[in-house]
Design a protein around this motif. Structure first.
Motif, PDB file in Angstrom:
ATOM      1  N   UNK A  75      -4.351 106.611  82.090  1.00  0.00           N
ATOM      2  CA  UNK A  75      -3.122 106.009  82.592  1.00  0.00           C
ATOM      3  C   UNK A  75      -2.025 106.174  81.561  1.00  0.00           C
ATOM      4  N   UNK A  76      -0.861 106.608  82.020  1.00  0.00           N
ATOM      5  CA  UNK A  76       0.296 106.784  81.143  1.00  0.00           C
ATOM      6  C   UNK A  76       1.415 105.892  81.674  1.00  0.00           C
ATOM      7  N   UNK A  77       2.001 105.065  80.795  1.00  0.00           N
ATOM      8  CA  UNK A  77       3.107 104.220  81.251  1.00  0.00           C
ATOM      9  C   UNK A  77       4.248 105.068  81.821  1.00  0.00           C
ATOM     10  N   UNK A  78       4.847 104.577  82.883  1.00  0.00           N
ATOM     11  CA  UNK A  78       5.955 105.269  83.521  1.00  0.00           C
ATOM     12  C   UNK A  78       7.255 104.804  82.874  1.00  0.00           C
ATOM     13  N   UNK A  79       8.047 105.749  82.410  1.00  0.00           N
ATOM     14  CA  UNK A  79       9.344 105.410  81.819  1.00  0.00           C
ATOM     15  C   UNK A  79      10.435 105.827  82.797  1.00  0.00           C
ATOM     16  N   UNK A  80      11.033 104.826  83.453  1.00  0.00           N
ATOM     17  CA  UNK A  80      12.096 105.115  84.416  1.00  0.00           C
ATOM     18  C   UNK A  80      13.443 104.615  83.903  1.00  0.00           C
ATOM     19  N   UNK A  81      13.559 104.419  82.612  1.00  0.00           N
ATOM     20  CA  UNK A  81      14.791 103.860  82.056  1.00  0.00           C
ATOM     21  C   UNK A  81      16.004 104.764  82.314  1.00  0.00           C
ATOM     22  N   UNK A  82      15.847 106.071  82.214  1.00  0.00           N
ATOM     23  CA  UNK A  82      16.973 106.980  82.472  1.00  0.00           C
ATOM     24  C   UNK A  82      17.383 106.882  83.941  1.00  0.00           C
ATOM     25  N   UNK A  83      16.404 106.880  84.816  1.00  0.00           N
ATOM     26  CA  UNK A  83      16.684 106.747  86.252  1.00  0.00           C
ATOM     27  C   UNK A  83      17.398 105.427  86.539  1.00  0.00           C
ATOM     28  N   UNK A  84      16.943 104.355  85.921  1.00  0.00           N
ATOM     29  CA  UNK A  84      17.557 103.040  86.136  1.00  0.00           C
ATOM     30  C   UNK A  84      19.000 103.034  85.633  1.00  0.00           C
ATOM     31  N   UNK A  85      19.255 103.673  84.519  1.00  0.00           N
ATOM     32  CA  UNK A  85      20.624 103.761  83.988  1.00  0.00           C
ATOM     33  C   UNK A  85      21.526 104.534  84.943  1.00  0.00           C
ATOM     34  N   UNK A  86      21.020 105.614  85.488  1.00  0.00           N
ATOM     35  CA  UNK A  86      21.804 106.405  86.437  1.00  0.00           C
ATOM     36  C   UNK A  86      22.101 105.603  87.702  1.00  0.00           C
ATOM     37  N   UNK A  87      21.108 104.854  88.171  1.00  0.00           N
ATOM     38  CA  UNK A  87      21.333 103.997  89.340  1.00  0.00           C
ATOM     39  C   UNK A  87      22.414 102.959  89.062  1.00  0.00           C
ATOM     40  N   UNK A  88      22.345 102.353  87.889  1.00  0.00           N
ATOM     41  CA  UNK A  88      23.320 101.330  87.534  1.00  0.00           C
ATOM     42  C   UNK A  88      24.732 101.924  87.479  1.00  0.00           C
ATOM     43  N   UNK A  89      24.864 103.135  86.924  1.00  0.00           N
ATOM     44  CA  UNK A  89      26.168 103.806  86.897  1.00  0.00           C
ATOM     45  C   UNK A  89      26.685 104.071  88.312  1.00  0.00           C
ATOM     46  N   UNK A  91      25.884 102.410  90.993  1.00  0.00           N
ATOM     47  CA  UNK A  91      26.215 101.104  91.580  1.00  0.00           C
ATOM     48  C   UNK A  91      27.604 100.658  91.114  1.00  0.00           C
ATOM     49  N   UNK A  92      27.892 100.831  89.832  1.00  0.00           N
ATOM     50  CA  UNK A  92      29.162 100.383  89.266  1.00  0.00           C
ATOM     51  C   UNK A  92      30.358 101.152  89.823  1.00  0.00           C
ATOM     52  N   UNK A  93      30.188 102.436  90.145  1.00  0.00           N
ATOM     53  CA  UNK A  93      31.346 103.206  90.602  1.00  0.00           C
ATOM     54  C   UNK A  93      31.436 103.329  92.122  1.00  0.00           C
ATOM     55  N   UNK A  94      30.462 102.792  92.848  1.00  0.00           N
ATOM     56  CA  UNK A  94      30.484 102.850  94.312  1.00  0.00           C
ATOM     57  C   UNK A  94      31.219 101.634  94.873  1.00  0.00           C
ATOM     58  N   UNK A  96      31.582 101.201  98.451  1.00  0.00           N
ATOM     59  CA  UNK A  96      31.044 100.881  99.776  1.00  0.00           C
ATOM     60  C   UNK A  96      29.966  99.799  99.680  1.00  0.00           C
ATOM     61  N   UNK A  97      30.135  98.679 100.396  1.00  0.00           N
ATOM     62  CA  UNK A  97      29.128  97.599 100.360  1.00  0.00           C
ATOM     63  C   UNK A  97      27.746  98.059 100.841  1.00  0.00           C
ATOM     64  N   UNK A  98      27.705  98.935 101.836  1.00  0.00           N
ATOM     65  CA  UNK A  98      26.410  99.398 102.358  1.00  0.00           C
ATOM     66  C   UNK A  98      25.663 100.219 101.313  1.00  0.00           C
ATOM     67  N   UNK A  99      26.389 101.111 100.644  1.00  0.00           N
ATOM     68  CA  UNK A  99      25.755 101.951  99.612  1.00  0.00           C
ATOM     69  C   UNK A  99      25.379 101.092  98.406  1.00  0.00           C
ATOM     70  N   UNK A 100      26.220 100.133  98.045  1.00  0.00           N
ATOM     71  CA  UNK A 100      25.900  99.225  96.934  1.00  0.00           C
ATOM     72  C   UNK A 100      24.612  98.446  97.239  1.00  0.00           C
ATOM     73  N   UNK A 101      24.453  98.046  98.504  1.00  0.00           N
ATOM     74  CA  UNK A 101      23.243  97.302  98.888  1.00  0.00           C
ATOM     75  C   UNK A 101      21.997  98.185  98.728  1.00  0.00           C
ATOM     76  N   UNK A 102      22.097  99.451  99.153  1.00  0.00           N
ATOM     77  CA  UNK A 102      20.962 100.374  99.019  1.00  0.00           C
ATOM     78  C   UNK A 102      20.608 100.604  97.544  1.00  0.00           C
ATOM     79  N   UNK A 103      21.636 100.824  96.725  1.00  0.00           N
ATOM     80  CA  UNK A 103      21.392 101.043  95.297  1.00  0.00           C
ATOM     81  C   UNK A 103      20.806  99.790  94.665  1.00  0.00           C
TER      82      UNK A 103
END
Length: 182
Positions: A75-89, A91-94, A96-103
């Motif tokens: 088992x290898x720990x999953x590192x999704x920190x880069x993905x999470x940072x991209x999602x947060x970015x 979210x911050x620049x979107x 649309x309420x619908x797209x913000x909800x999905x993100x």
């Protein structure tokens, strides 16, 4: 003077590992331990004939291996920190309420992965040998044999071998110690 390996309380001093380099574990007795990492494939989503062919191929593959080998699951720990940072970015620049909800839902799911220590399960076939040319022949044999079963494999990397040793020595538990300040 007592042998360092026999009396030391530190694992690295009694473990017969000299080095991990060139995709191999070099041992004190002259062996090189290496192998292949197998890309997982869920055969149970395939049709019945494809499942049967894969299983027959694996049976034939295992029966043609004429050297000692170990099947290892790590088992290898999953590192999704880069993905999470991209999602947060995003979210911050979107606006649309619908797209913000999905993100936001994706961020919540990612945080649940992080909080529950989600791991990737990895599969390896390892072996040991003394001669470099035999090591490379066996690696090619394993990769080609697995390919004939419809599975992708590549030689285990230094990092893969470290993860396997860490899992073996620590029972799959990940440890991290902070610096002690005085």
């Amino acid at each position: 003077m007592a042998s360092k390996k026999g009396t030391s309380p530190f694992t690295e001093n009694w473990l017969p590992v000299k080095a991990i380099q060139n995709s191999m574990i070099y041992t004190d007795d002259g062996y090189k331990v290496t192998g292949v990492k197998i890309t997982p494939k869920n055969i149970f989503i395939l049709d019945q004939d494809s499942q049967t062919n894969t299983l027959i191929g694996l049976k034939n593959f295992y029966n043609m291996i004429e050297f000692e080998f170990w099947l290892v699951v790590a088992d290898r720990p999953v590192d999704i920190s880069v993905y999470m940072s991209q999602l947060q970015l995003q979210y911050n620049k979107t606006q649309s309420p619908a797209i913000r909800k999905l993100i936001s839902q994706d961020l919540d799911k990612g945080n649940s992965f992080i909080n529950n220590n989600v791991v990737d399960t990895e599969y390896y076939i390892l072996f040991k040998d003394r001669k470099d040319e035999d090591v490379q022949k066996k690696v090619r044999l394993l990769i080609n044999g697995l390919a004939s079963c419809g599975l992708n494999a590549s030689q285990a990397s230094n990092e893969d071998l470290r993860i396997i040793l860490n899992n073996f020595l620590n029972g799959g538990m990940d440890t991290s110690f902070g610096t002690v300040m005085s």
